[in-house]
Design a protein around this motif. Sequence first.
Motif, PDB file in Angstrom:
ATOM      1  N   UNK A 180      29.663 -74.540 -11.132  1.00  0.00           N
ATOM      2  CA  UNK A 180      28.705 -74.567 -10.028  1.00  0.00           C
ATOM      3  C   UNK A 180      27.886 -73.285 -10.035  1.00  0.00           C
ATOM      4  N   UNK A 181      26.585 -73.422  -9.908  1.00  0.00           N
ATOM      5  CA  UNK A 181      25.696 -72.263  -9.804  1.00  0.00           C
ATOM      6  C   UNK A 181      25.453 -71.976  -8.327  1.00  0.00           C
ATOM      7  N   UNK A 182      25.826 -70.805  -7.883  1.00  0.00           N
ATOM      8  CA  UNK A 182      25.631 -70.478  -6.477  1.00  0.00           C
ATOM      9  C   UNK A 182      25.548 -68.965  -6.305  1.00  0.00           C
ATOM     10  N   UNK A 183      25.055 -68.546  -5.139  1.00  0.00           N
ATOM     11  CA  UNK A 183      25.068 -67.136  -4.794  1.00  0.00           C
ATOM     12  C   UNK A 183      25.941 -66.965  -3.550  1.00  0.00           C
ATOM     13  N   UNK A 184      26.088 -65.735  -3.106  1.00  0.00           N
ATOM     14  CA  UNK A 184      27.030 -65.486  -2.022  1.00  0.00           C
ATOM     15  C   UNK A 184      26.620 -66.112  -0.704  1.00  0.00           C
ATOM     16  N   UNK A 185      25.348 -66.411  -0.523  1.00  0.00           N
ATOM     17  CA  UNK A 185      24.898 -67.005   0.726  1.00  0.00           C
ATOM     18  C   UNK A 185      25.318 -68.454   0.866  1.00  0.00           C
ATOM     19  N   UNK A 186      25.293 -69.198  -0.242  1.00  0.00           N
ATOM     20  CA  UNK A 186      25.603 -70.628  -0.104  1.00  0.00           C
ATOM     21  C   UNK A 186      26.980 -71.010  -0.645  1.00  0.00           C
ATOM     22  N   UNK A 187      27.746 -70.045  -1.126  1.00  0.00           N
ATOM     23  CA  UNK A 187      29.073 -70.376  -1.635  1.00  0.00           C
ATOM     24  C   UNK A 187      29.948 -71.016  -0.564  1.00  0.00           C
ATOM     25  N   UNK A 188      29.828 -70.531   0.655  1.00  0.00           N
ATOM     26  CA  UNK A 188      30.601 -71.077   1.765  1.00  0.00           C
ATOM     27  C   UNK A 188      30.378 -72.580   1.899  1.00  0.00           C
ATOM     28  N   UNK A 189      29.177 -73.047   1.584  1.00  0.00           N
ATOM     29  CA  UNK A 189      28.855 -74.471   1.712  1.00  0.00           C
ATOM     30  C   UNK A 189      29.612 -75.305   0.686  1.00  0.00           C
ATOM     31  N   UNK A 190      29.871 -74.740  -0.503  1.00  0.00           N
ATOM     32  CA  UNK A 190      30.582 -75.502  -1.527  1.00  0.00           C
ATOM     33  C   UNK A 190      32.065 -75.647  -1.185  1.00  0.00           C
ATOM     34  N   UNK A 191      32.644 -74.622  -0.584  1.00  0.00           N
ATOM     35  CA  UNK A 191      34.029 -74.745  -0.134  1.00  0.00           C
ATOM     36  C   UNK A 191      34.112 -75.810   0.959  1.00  0.00           C
ATOM     37  N   UNK A 192      33.130 -75.820   1.846  1.00  0.00           N
ATOM     38  CA  UNK A 192      33.062 -76.849   2.887  1.00  0.00           C
ATOM     39  C   UNK A 192      32.915 -78.234   2.247  1.00  0.00           C
ATOM     40  N   UNK A 193      32.120 -78.331   1.188  1.00  0.00           N
ATOM     41  CA  UNK A 193      31.921 -79.581   0.456  1.00  0.00           C
ATOM     42  C   UNK A 193      33.260 -80.103  -0.074  1.00  0.00           C
ATOM     43  N   UNK A 194      34.017 -79.232  -0.760  1.00  0.00           N
ATOM     44  CA  UNK A 194      35.316 -79.642  -1.301  1.00  0.00           C
ATOM     45  C   UNK A 194      36.256 -80.094  -0.188  1.00  0.00           C
ATOM     46  N   UNK A 195      36.288 -79.331   0.890  1.00  0.00           N
ATOM     47  CA  UNK A 195      37.190 -79.673   1.986  1.00  0.00           C
ATOM     48  C   UNK A 195      36.812 -80.996   2.642  1.00  0.00           C
TER      49      UNK A 195
END
Length: 363
Positions: free
Chosen positions: A194-209
Motif C-alpha cells: 500500500x502506498x500511503x503517507x502518515x496523514x492517511x495511514x490511519x484510514x487504511x487501518x480503519x479499512x482493514x478493521x
Amino acid sequence: MKKWLFGLSICMLIGLTGCGEQNVAQAQEQKYGMNLDLARRPYTIDVLKKYIDDVKKSGGNYVHLHLTDDENYALESRLLGQPAKKSWQQKDGLYRNPLTKQTFLSMKQMRSLEAYAAKKKIELIPEIDTPSHMGAILKLYEKANPKVAKKLVRDEWNQIAPNQSSIRFVQALYREVLQALPKTKTMHIGGDEIAYDEEDHVKYIHYFNQMNRYLQKKHVRIWIWNDSLLKADLKKLDQTIAITFWSWTGEPESTTEKKYREKVRPSAPQLIKAGHTVYNYNDYYLYVDFTSKGSIRSDLQYMKRDIKKNWTLGRWNSSHQQTTSKISGAAISIWGEGSKKYTADQVYNYTKELFPTMMKKVK
C-alpha cells in the motif's frame, strides 16, 4: 517479487483507530498449505485438484488461491461484467473473457472445486487483493458500470482510497466471492504494498478493521499481508486479523532504507506479541519465482535443498536468521510472473515436491 511503495517519515508513530471489542486474537489451528497465483498463472481444475491432493497427502490443510492482481481477475463476476455465459470456454475448461482475453474460472467450477477440497478436508482460502493491486478489478468495473466506477478514487498504482465508497464496493465483491465459495471460513483480503503517507495511514487501518468486522458477521476470518503495517498499528489493528508474513523489509538495495523499514515495521515476534496469528510465507525460502534467467529446474532443486538445510517453521526472516517458536503455520507460494512459457502441468510437475519438502520440516 513484491515492491515497496509506501513512503512515510520515521516520526509516524501516531495513534490510530480503535479495535472495538475485539481484545483477544481468535485461536486458530496450525495451518499448512500452498498459495497459488491464479491471477497471473491460469490453472485448470484438474491441476488444482492435484495440488489439493498433494496438500492432503503431505498433511496440510489449506490451499490459498490468489485470485486477483493488476493483471487479471480470475473468477467469474457479474458485478464486474465477467459472466461465464458471455465468455467462451476453452478445451481445457477455462473461460476466456472476450474483451480482456484473460482466463477465469466460473462460479460453478469454483463450487465444484470447493466441494472436492471439502471431501479431502482441505480449506480453500480465496484472496481478493485490496486496496492496492486492483488494476484488473478496476478495468473490468469501469467497463461494466462506468458511472459508479468513476466515484472510486484511485491512484497511479491501481490503489483505491480507503473511503466508504470503496468499502461498499469491495464488500459487494466479497459477497459475490462467498457465493462462489459458500463454505469459505477464511478470506485473504490482501493489504500488501500500500502506498500511503502518515496523514492517511490511519484510514487504511480503519479499512482493514471494517472489512474484518463485516466478514466476521458472515463467520469468515480474514488474513492480510504484513508489509504495509507499522509498529504504530499494533494497538489499533483488530487482533482477530491474521498475518501472512512474507518479508520484513522487502530486501531493498539501500542499507539505510532496510534499517529504516526494520525500525518502523513490526517483526513477526512483535505481531505475535500483539495478539495476532502469524503464518510463515518467507519469500526467501518459500516463494517460487519463474522470472529467474537461470534453469527453473535447477532453481527449484536449490530451493528444496535450502528448505531442508536452513529453513524451519520459526524462521520468519532470512536477513538476520531470526526465529520464533510461535508461528502458527506456513505455505509454499507459487507466483505466476514469468510462468506463461510453461503449461499448467509443467508448473505442477516442477513444483509438486516443494510442499512435501516443507512439511517434513514441521512434522
